[in-house]
Design a protein around this motif. Structure first.
Motif, PDB file in Angstrom:
ATOM      1  N   ASP A 163     -23.182 -19.924   4.977  1.00 15.49           N
ATOM      2  CA  ASP A 163     -22.110 -19.362   5.798  1.00 15.49           C
ATOM      3  C   ASP A 163     -21.928 -20.161   7.072  1.00 15.49           C
ATOM      4  OD1 ASP A 163     -21.568 -17.196   4.068  1.00 15.49           O
ATOM      5  OD2 ASP A 163     -23.238 -16.051   4.936  1.00 15.49           O
ATOM      6  N   LEU A 164     -20.687 -20.261   7.541  1.00 18.95           N
ATOM      7  CA  LEU A 164     -20.450 -20.885   8.830  1.00 18.95           C
ATOM      8  C   LEU A 164     -20.990 -19.999   9.947  1.00 18.95           C
ATOM      9  CD1 LEU A 164     -16.784 -22.226   8.523  1.00 18.95           C
ATOM     10  CD2 LEU A 164     -18.930 -23.432   8.067  1.00 18.95           C
ATOM     11  N   HIS A 165     -21.324 -20.616  11.070  1.00 24.75           N
ATOM     12  CA  HIS A 165     -21.766 -19.857  12.243  1.00 24.75           C
ATOM     13  C   HIS A 165     -20.719 -18.780  12.562  1.00 24.75           C
ATOM     14  CE1 HIS A 165     -22.973 -18.921  16.345  1.00 24.75           C
ATOM     15  NE2 HIS A 165     -24.070 -19.642  16.178  1.00 24.75           N
ATOM     16  N   PRO A 166     -21.144 -17.552  12.820  1.00 26.04           N
ATOM     17  CA  PRO A 166     -20.185 -16.449  12.991  1.00 26.04           C
ATOM     18  C   PRO A 166     -19.255 -16.587  14.186  1.00 26.04           C
ATOM     19  CG  PRO A 166     -22.420 -15.742  13.541  1.00 26.04           C
ATOM     20  CD  PRO A 166     -22.545 -17.078  12.897  1.00 26.04           C
ATOM     21  N   ARG A 167     -19.577 -17.455  15.143  1.00 23.03           N
ATOM     22  CA  ARG A 167     -18.733 -17.576  16.328  1.00 23.03           C
ATOM     23  C   ARG A 167     -17.723 -18.714  16.225  1.00 23.03           C
ATOM     24  NH1 ARG A 167     -22.334 -17.156  21.681  1.00 23.03           N
ATOM     25  NH2 ARG A 167     -20.272 -17.585  22.551  1.00 23.03           N
ATOM     26  N   VAL A 199     -13.069 -32.953  16.719  1.00 24.87           N
ATOM     27  CA  VAL A 199     -12.915 -31.884  15.737  1.00 24.87           C
ATOM     28  C   VAL A 199     -13.444 -30.585  16.324  1.00 24.87           C
ATOM     29  CG1 VAL A 199     -13.047 -33.397  13.716  1.00 24.87           C
ATOM     30  CG2 VAL A 199     -15.147 -32.412  14.657  1.00 24.87           C
ATOM     31  N   THR A 200     -13.035 -29.468  15.737  1.00 26.47           N
ATOM     32  CA  THR A 200     -13.569 -28.173  16.144  1.00 26.47           C
ATOM     33  C   THR A 200     -14.907 -27.923  15.444  1.00 26.47           C
ATOM     34  OG1 THR A 200     -12.512 -26.949  14.348  1.00 26.47           O
ATOM     35  CG2 THR A 200     -11.216 -27.269  16.366  1.00 26.47           C
ATOM     36  N   PHE A 201     -15.634 -26.932  15.935  1.00 26.23           N
ATOM     37  CA  PHE A 201     -16.859 -26.521  15.239  1.00 26.23           C
ATOM     38  C   PHE A 201     -16.536 -26.074  13.816  1.00 26.23           C
ATOM     39  CE2 PHE A 201     -19.326 -25.632  19.315  1.00 26.23           C
ATOM     40  CZ  PHE A 201     -20.333 -26.533  19.026  1.00 26.23           C
ATOM     41  N   HIS A 202     -15.434 -25.346  13.662  1.00 26.01           N
ATOM     42  CA  HIS A 202     -15.072 -24.819  12.342  1.00 26.01           C
ATOM     43  C   HIS A 202     -14.811 -25.958  11.363  1.00 26.01           C
ATOM     44  CE1 HIS A 202     -13.064 -22.275   9.322  1.00 26.01           C
ATOM     45  NE2 HIS A 202     -13.670 -21.256   9.915  1.00 26.01           N
ATOM     46  N   GLU A 203     -14.090 -26.975  11.798  1.00 28.61           N
ATOM     47  CA  GLU A 203     -13.818 -28.128  10.937  1.00 28.61           C
ATOM     48  C   GLU A 203     -15.106 -28.867  10.586  1.00 28.61           C
ATOM     49  OE1 GLU A 203      -9.320 -29.358  12.435  1.00 28.61           O
ATOM     50  OE2 GLU A 203     -11.080 -29.993  13.587  1.00 28.61           O
ATOM     51  N   GLY A 205     -18.217 -27.680  10.605  1.00 30.62           N
ATOM     52  CA  GLY A 205     -19.030 -26.864   9.714  1.00 30.62           C
ATOM     53  C   GLY A 205     -18.510 -26.879   8.285  1.00 30.62           C
ATOM     54  N   ARG A 206     -17.186 -26.821   8.118  1.00 29.46           N
ATOM     55  CA  ARG A 206     -16.608 -26.858   6.774  1.00 29.46           C
ATOM     56  C   ARG A 206     -16.858 -28.194   6.091  1.00 29.46           C
ATOM     57  NH1 ARG A 206     -11.656 -25.467   8.916  1.00 29.46           N
ATOM     58  NH2 ARG A 206     -10.734 -27.181   7.708  1.00 29.46           N
ATOM     59  N   GLY A 211     -17.391 -29.732   2.005  1.00 32.54           N
ATOM     60  CA  GLY A 211     -17.305 -31.119   1.571  1.00 32.54           C
ATOM     61  C   GLY A 211     -18.573 -31.626   0.916  1.00 32.54           C
ATOM     62  N   LEU A 212     -19.736 -31.215   1.451  1.00 34.62           N
ATOM     63  CA  LEU A 212     -21.014 -31.724   0.945  1.00 34.62           C
ATOM     64  C   LEU A 212     -21.810 -30.688   0.166  1.00 34.62           C
ATOM     65  CD1 LEU A 212     -22.133 -33.759   4.084  1.00 34.62           C
ATOM     66  CD2 LEU A 212     -21.194 -34.655   1.954  1.00 34.62           C
TER      67      LEU A 212
END
Length: 252
Positions: A163-167, A199-203, A205-206, A211-212
């Motif tokens: 999961d991505l970081h919740p924030r 880039v943003t944290f969201h980008e 993290g995704r 991607g990986l």
């Protein structure tokens, strides 16, 4: 030709891939994900003993630059790639845990804070323990105290158990050149990545999660992020760094 991420992710799953780099060198490549460009360096389990964390020189002063790191190497050693590996204080000492060759140079920090480091959960990148590579949430690490040959703490976690970081916000306007590390689900490959543009944290993290296909990834830093990777003609300079991680190749 720009490599595609599904092929690179297959490397993390244990499939063989051809490379023109010398044996023992990190495989660094330029990749794209969701319209953003990154440089991605893969380190395999067999290469873990060649991975090093650099902090201080022989005089006890922080090394701070890739040029100074290279000066510490032996006559038959070459720096295959390197990047900043964690956040640091004004004196370039690490903010959190730093373990070099099994010796703890700085203790773990588990409290929350307003900066990126303290955006819990944060985590620890650990090598040479129960698996060749692990990213472990900091409080879990402090409780379990796993053995690590190398360890560097930073934050926030980018990906936590898939999961991505919740924030992280999809529509965030906070953009920086960012770098970090993700570990393949089997612990056999570490992926070191840096964005080419902010880039943003969201980008970011995704990129690791989607991607990986990694289930755990750790943010190293932003804005000061730097990469040394001769295989892709990168030798960033500018601001000084604290902890630096790199792969050292034995010549010949």
């Amino acid at each position: 030709m720009t490599p595609d991420l599904p092929r690179l992710a297959a490397v993390a799953a244990g499939m063989l891939v051809a490379t023109l780099l010398p044996a023992g060198a990190a495989q660094c490549e330029r990749v794209d994900h969701d319209g953003q460009g990154y440089v991605l360096c893969a380190v395999e389990a067999a290469q873990e003993p060649a991975l090093r964390l650099f902090q201080d020189g022989a005089d006890g002063a922080p090394l701070r630059t890739f040029a100074n790191v290279r000066r510490t190497l032996g006559p038959d050693e070459t720096l295959s790639f390197a990047m900043n590996a964690g956040m640091f204080h004004a004196d370039y000492r690490p903010v959190g845990l730093l373990v070099v060759d099994g010796v703890e140079l700085s203790p773990i920090v588990t409290g929350a804070s307003r900066d990126n480091f303290g955006m819990l959960p944060n985590g620890v990148f650990c090598t040479g323990g129960a698996q060749p590579f692990q990213v472990i949430e900091s409080r879990a690490f402090a409780e379990a105290r796993p053995d690590c040959r190398l360890a560097s703490q930073s934050g926030p976690m980018l990906v936590i158990d898939g999961d991505l970081h919740p924030r992280f916000l999809v529509d965030s306007d906070s953009r920086y050149i960012r770098n970090g590390v993700g570990v393949a689900p089997d612990g056999q490959t570490a992926w070191f990545a840096i964005s080419n543009r902010p880039v943003t944290f969201h980008e970011f993290g995704r990129f690791f999660r989607d991607g990986l296909g990694v289930r755990d990834a750790l943010y190293f830093d932003g804005s000061i992020s730097r990469l040394y990777a001769p295989s892709v003609r990168r030798a960033d300079f500018g601001r000084s760094m604290g902890p630096i991680i790199g792969l050292v190749e034995q010549d010949g």
